[in-house]
Design a protein around this motif. Sequence first.
Motif, mmCIF file in Angstrom:
data_model
loop_
_atom_site.group_PDB
_atom_site.id
_atom_site.type_symbol
_atom_site.label_atom_id
_atom_site.label_comp_id
_atom_site.label_asym_id
_atom_site.label_seq_id
_atom_site.Cartn_x
_atom_site.Cartn_y
_atom_site.Cartn_z
ATOM 1 N N LEU A 1 107.323 74.307 76.808
ATOM 2 C CA LEU A 1 108.151 73.185 76.365
ATOM 3 C C LEU A 1 109.333 73.031 77.310
ATOM 4 O O LEU A 1 109.867 74.028 77.825
ATOM 5 N N LEU B 1 109.919 79.342 73.124
ATOM 6 C CA LEU B 1 109.241 78.048 73.254
ATOM 7 C C LEU B 1 109.166 77.593 74.716
ATOM 8 O O LEU B 1 108.175 76.992 75.135
ATOM 9 N N ALA C 1 112.223 72.291 73.512
ATOM 10 C CA ALA C 1 112.450 73.643 72.989
ATOM 11 C C ALA C 1 113.686 73.674 72.107
ATOM 12 O O ALA C 1 113.676 74.295 71.040
ATOM 13 N N TYR D 1 106.292 78.989 76.484
ATOM 14 C CA TYR D 1 105.038 78.321 76.155
ATOM 15 C C TYR D 1 104.951 76.911 76.724
ATOM 16 O O TYR D 1 104.086 76.136 76.348
ATOM 17 N N ALA E 1 112.870 71.896 68.762
ATOM 18 C CA ALA E 1 111.998 72.721 67.930
ATOM 19 C C ALA E 1 112.760 73.926 67.379
ATOM 20 O O ALA E 1 112.606 74.281 66.205
#
Length: 100
Positions: free
Chosen positions: A25, A20, A30, A23, A33
């Motif tokens: 975050l 994450l 992160a 990508y 999530a």
Amino acid sequence: MARRRNDLFADMADRAMHVLKKYGLDDSQAQDAADDLVDELAENWGGQYITVPKGLSYRSAKRRQAIIDGFDGSNHSELAAEHRLSVNYIYKILKSAQAK
């Protein structure tokens, strides 16, 4: 058994957090999530005995598609080096893709 389960969940959260963050975050997003993902997996799969497949056919298909997508008409050697395959195997992959 509880220790192994906790180790598995901790490893899953760590790996999810790593992905994450790639990508975009931030650490906090992160982590939140990743924790939510592990909670969802535990809720969905908890209590079941599962074997985690190595995903070899999935990874092979993904690599094959990357080779096809990356082919520019003359970069066989570059693709072979990038994917650590022989040039002959690159030709074979591209020929089978062309036949479809």
